[in-house]
Design a protein around this motif. Structure first.
Motif, short mmCIF file in Angstrom:
data_model
loop_
_atom_site.label_atom_id
_atom_site.label_comp_id
_atom_site.label_asym_id
_atom_site.label_seq_id
_atom_site.Cartn_x
_atom_site.Cartn_y
_atom_site.Cartn_z
N VAL A 6 0.85 -1.18 0.00
CA VAL A 6 0.00 0.00 0.00
C VAL A 6 0.89 1.23 0.00
N HIS A 7 0.65 2.14 -0.96
CA HIS A 7 1.48 3.33 -1.13
C HIS A 7 0.59 4.57 -1.13
N ALA A 8 1.17 5.67 -0.65
CA ALA A 8 0.48 6.96 -0.65
C ALA A 8 1.53 8.06 -0.81
N PRO A 9 1.13 9.19 -1.39
CA PRO A 9 2.10 10.29 -1.51
C PRO A 9 2.46 10.84 -0.15
N VAL A 10 3.66 11.33 -0.04
CA VAL A 10 4.12 11.91 1.23
C VAL A 10 3.44 13.25 1.40
N THR A 11 2.68 13.39 2.48
CA THR A 11 2.01 14.65 2.82
C THR A 11 2.27 14.95 4.29
N ASP A 12 2.04 16.20 4.66
CA ASP A 12 2.24 16.58 6.05
C ASP A 12 1.13 16.05 6.95
N ASN A 13 -0.08 16.00 6.43
CA ASN A 13 -1.21 15.55 7.23
C ASN A 13 -1.91 14.39 6.52
N ALA A 14 -1.59 13.16 6.96
CA ALA A 14 -2.23 11.98 6.40
C ALA A 14 -3.50 11.72 7.20
N GLU A 117 -8.12 -3.60 0.04
CA GLU A 117 -8.52 -2.24 0.42
C GLU A 117 -9.32 -2.25 1.70
N ARG A 118 -10.27 -3.16 1.79
CA ARG A 118 -11.12 -3.23 2.99
C ARG A 118 -10.26 -3.53 4.22
N ARG A 119 -9.36 -4.50 4.10
CA ARG A 119 -8.52 -4.89 5.23
C ARG A 119 -7.60 -3.74 5.64
N PHE A 120 -6.99 -3.08 4.67
CA PHE A 120 -6.09 -1.97 4.99
C PHE A 120 -6.82 -0.83 5.66
N PHE A 121 -7.97 -0.39 5.09
CA PHE A 121 -8.66 0.76 5.65
C PHE A 121 -9.29 0.44 7.00
N THR A 125 -8.10 3.00 9.83
CA THR A 125 -9.05 3.81 10.59
C THR A 125 -9.03 3.46 12.07
N ALA A 126 -8.74 2.19 12.39
CA ALA A 126 -8.62 1.83 13.81
C ALA A 126 -7.43 2.54 14.44
N LYS A 127 -6.33 2.67 13.70
CA LYS A 127 -5.17 3.40 14.22
C LYS A 127 -5.47 4.88 14.38
N GLN A 128 -6.27 5.44 13.46
CA GLN A 128 -6.59 6.87 13.51
C GLN A 128 -7.47 7.20 14.71
N ARG A 129 -8.30 6.23 15.11
CA ARG A 129 -9.24 6.48 16.20
C ARG A 129 -8.61 6.32 17.58
#
Length: 176
Positions: A6-14, A117-121, A125-129
């Motif tokens: 899983v890859h995403a662009p480097v941003t300041d606020n993910a 996708e389902r497993r990753f998100f 989201t659990a980490k974000q909460r």
């Protein structure tokens, strides 16, 4: 089961708004890349790899023809290079993403891309909460220095062993 990175662009606020830019790259053999290498590279917009692939194929084919190698051997080498592209297509895609300043967020094992996708998100989201402790970790290093205070045994460091050797070494002066 396929493995996805899983890859995403480097941003300041993910945060949750950046989820539309997340990319999943399936690891393993890519048959379309082996069969139609130029088309596959163009479809995935891997432009530098596409130019490199075209140059490599031209150099190999022209070099083999100039050396007097027969047509079956040239075809065999082209087929082997196509298989190599099929096996390394995911690595080329990950390399291009890292060149574009994307970072790898996770590795997910799932049956297909939708399940990945389902497993990753779900995990993301659990980490974000989870409420996080914002206090920075403090590296305290070694224990504080001791002082030689009369009457307090704990203030003196333990004596260093003079005649013992620590580890798997033999006793001093013993035979080997």
């Amino acid at each position: 089961m396929p493995v996805y990175t899983v890859h995403a662009p480097v941003t300041d606020n993910a945060d949750f708004r950046a989820t539309d830019r997340v990319t999943f790259v399936r690891d393993g053999f890519h048959a379309w890349a082996a069969l139609f290498g130029v088309v596959w590279l163009a479809w995935h917009r891997l432009w530098l790899a596409l130019v490199g692939w075209i140059v490599l194929m031209i150099v190999v084919d022209v070099g083999m023809v100039r050396l007097g190698v027969g047509v079956p051997a040239v075809f065999l080498v082209d087929a082997l290079l196509a298989l190599l592209l099929g096996f390394e297509a995911a690595s080329v895609e990950r390399w291009t993403l890292s060149r574009r300043n994307w970072r790898q967020l996770d590795i997910v094992v799932a049956d297909d891309e939708e399940a990945a996708e389902r497993r990753f998100f779900d995990r993301w989201t659990a980490k974000q909460r989870v409420p996080s402790n914002d206090q920075p970790a403090v590296d305290r290093g070694a224990p504080p220095p001791t002082r030689d205070i009369p009457g307090q045994a704990f203030s003196r460091p333990p004596p260093l062993p003079q005649d013992e050797i620590i580890g798997l070494f033999p006793e001093p002066g013993a035979s080997r």
